[in-house]
Design a protein around this motif. Structure first.
Motif, PDB file in Angstrom:
ATOM      1  N   TYR A   1       0.846  -1.189   0.000  1.00  0.00           N
ATOM      2  CA  TYR A   1       0.000   0.000   0.000  1.00  0.00           C
ATOM      3  C   TYR A   1       0.884   1.243   0.000  1.00  0.00           C
ATOM      4  O   TYR A   1       1.977   1.243   0.557  1.00  0.00           O
ATOM      5  CB  TYR A   1      -0.915   0.033   1.229  1.00  0.00           C
TER       6      TYR A   1
ATOM      7  N   GLN B   1       0.824   5.409   0.932  1.00  0.00           N
ATOM      8  CA  GLN B   1       0.102   6.427   1.698  1.00  0.00           C
ATOM      9  C   GLN B   1       0.844   7.745   1.619  1.00  0.00           C
ATOM     10  O   GLN B   1       1.971   7.857   2.097  1.00  0.00           O
ATOM     11  CB  GLN B   1      -0.059   6.009   3.160  1.00  0.00           C
TER      12      GLN B   1
ATOM     13  N   GLY C   1      -0.906  12.414   5.341  1.00  0.00           N
ATOM     14  CA  GLY C   1      -2.244  12.895   5.673  1.00  0.00           C
ATOM     15  C   GLY C   1      -3.366  12.208   4.929  1.00  0.00           C
ATOM     16  O   GLY C   1      -4.537  12.501   5.167  1.00  0.00           O
ATOM     17  N   GLY C   2      -3.033  11.275   4.025  1.00  0.00           N
ATOM     18  CA  GLY C   2      -4.064  10.637   3.215  1.00  0.00           C
ATOM     19  C   GLY C   2      -4.346   9.212   3.624  1.00  0.00           C
ATOM     20  O   GLY C   2      -3.761   8.690   4.573  1.00  0.00           O
ATOM     21  N   ALA C   3      -5.247   8.586   2.911  1.00  0.00           N
ATOM     22  CA  ALA C   3      -5.598   7.196   3.159  1.00  0.00           C
ATOM     23  C   ALA C   3      -4.649   6.276   2.399  1.00  0.00           C
ATOM     24  O   ALA C   3      -4.182   6.609   1.310  1.00  0.00           O
ATOM     25  CB  ALA C   3      -7.036   6.939   2.719  1.00  0.00           C
ATOM     26  N   PRO C   4      -4.349   5.106   2.954  1.00  0.00           N
ATOM     27  CA  PRO C   4      -3.560   4.128   2.194  1.00  0.00           C
ATOM     28  C   PRO C   4      -4.314   3.686   0.945  1.00  0.00           C
ATOM     29  O   PRO C   4      -5.539   3.534   0.972  1.00  0.00           O
ATOM     30  CB  PRO C   4      -3.408   2.962   3.183  1.00  0.00           C
TER      31      PRO C   4
ATOM     32  N   PHE D   1      -4.187   0.749  -2.290  1.00  0.00           N
ATOM     33  CA  PHE D   1      -3.657  -0.550  -2.677  1.00  0.00           C
ATOM     34  C   PHE D   1      -2.770  -0.429  -3.909  1.00  0.00           C
ATOM     35  O   PHE D   1      -3.113   0.267  -4.873  1.00  0.00           O
ATOM     36  CB  PHE D   1      -4.818  -1.497  -2.965  1.00  0.00           C
TER      37      PHE D   1
ATOM     38  N   PHE E   1       3.692   0.503   2.717  1.00  0.00           N
ATOM     39  CA  PHE E   1       3.467  -0.522   3.724  1.00  0.00           C
ATOM     40  C   PHE E   1       3.328  -1.883   3.071  1.00  0.00           C
ATOM     41  O   PHE E   1       2.591  -2.031   2.086  1.00  0.00           O
ATOM     42  CB  PHE E   1       2.183  -0.246   4.510  1.00  0.00           C
TER      43      PHE E   1
ATOM     44  N   ASP F   1       5.500  -1.507   9.660  1.00  0.00           N
ATOM     45  CA  ASP F   1       5.460  -0.151  10.191  1.00  0.00           C
ATOM     46  C   ASP F   1       5.664   0.920   9.127  1.00  0.00           C
ATOM     47  O   ASP F   1       5.582   2.114   9.429  1.00  0.00           O
ATOM     48  CB  ASP F   1       6.517   0.015  11.290  1.00  0.00           C
TER      49      ASP F   1
END
Lengths: 108, 110
Positions: A35, A37, A40-43, A45, A87, A100
């Motif tokens: 993923y 990211q 400040g944003g969303a992960p 895919f 990630f 992490d």
């Protein structure tokens, strides 16, 4: 339990190739997802490897070796917009575990 | 547009005051999850749900509750929030191995 280890930071220059590694210690390993990211944003895919080998999606490729408990994400022709956190994760049929994260900084 | 929505996006509250963060998806996905993200710790799963009325604990469930009464909704409930629950929370729905994340909820517990 499950744990996925990845480097905390990677730096590369625009136009280069960078590899982000992920090693895992899991019981009942399912597969390896990646993923992206932005701050400040969303992960979002990127890719998933169920089987050993290389999966290619445009500039991004992902690799898995179950015998080595190891995988990596390869980013080619780096662009400034690729600066983000990456990630690795084991989706494990719902009970997901994430590493992490690796912060990639792309420099001009 | 296929999406996962969360509300509120930002919340400041005080210790002990019950709160609910809503999550809704319009993709008819069976799997949904809640995560918290803290600096340097990546995404840690709180709870997940495999379908309506089927939920299970993730890695950090203490202090949280969830419910799944409808397929599209998966609210996260903090019965008595504490300062250590200050975090960025993400809801996700998934099909096969692909998770789609909501925009996140920033929670500050004073």
């Amino acid at each position: 339990g499950q744990s996925l280890e990845q480097p905390s930071e990677v730096t590369a220059v625009e136009g280069a190739i960078v590899q982000i590694n992920c090693t895992y210690q899991t019981s009942g390993f399912y597969g390896l997802s990646w993923y992206q990211q932005h701050d400040g944003g969303a992960p979002t895919f990127l890719s998933y490897n169920a089987l050993d080998g290389l999966e290619e999606t445009g500039r991004f490729s992902s690799f898995l070796s179950r015998s080595d408990s190891y995988g990596y994400l390869l980013l080619q022709e780096l662009q400034m917009k690729d600066s983000a956190s990456y990630f690795c994760a084991d989706p494990n049929a719902g009970k997901s575990t994430f590493g992490d994260g690796t912060t990639l900084t792309v420099k001009p | 547009e296929a999406q996962v929505t969360q509300n509120p996006r930002y919340l400041i509250t005080v210790t002990g005051k019950k709160l609910t963060v809503t999550c809704s998806q319009n993709m008819n996905h069976e799997y949904m999850s809640w995560y918290r993200q803290d600096p340097g710790l990546g995404l840690r799963q709180i709870y997940y749900s495999m379908n309506v009325e089927v939920t299970d604990k993730g890695d950090v469930p203490e202090g949280y509750k969830v419910s799944r009464k409808e397929k599209r909704n998966f609210p996260l409930i903090l019965e008595s929030p504490s300062p250590n629950q200050t975090s960025l929370y993400f809801c996700a729905s998934s099909v096969q191995e692909t998770q789609y994340f909501g925009p996140g909820t920033r929670l500050l517990v004073l």
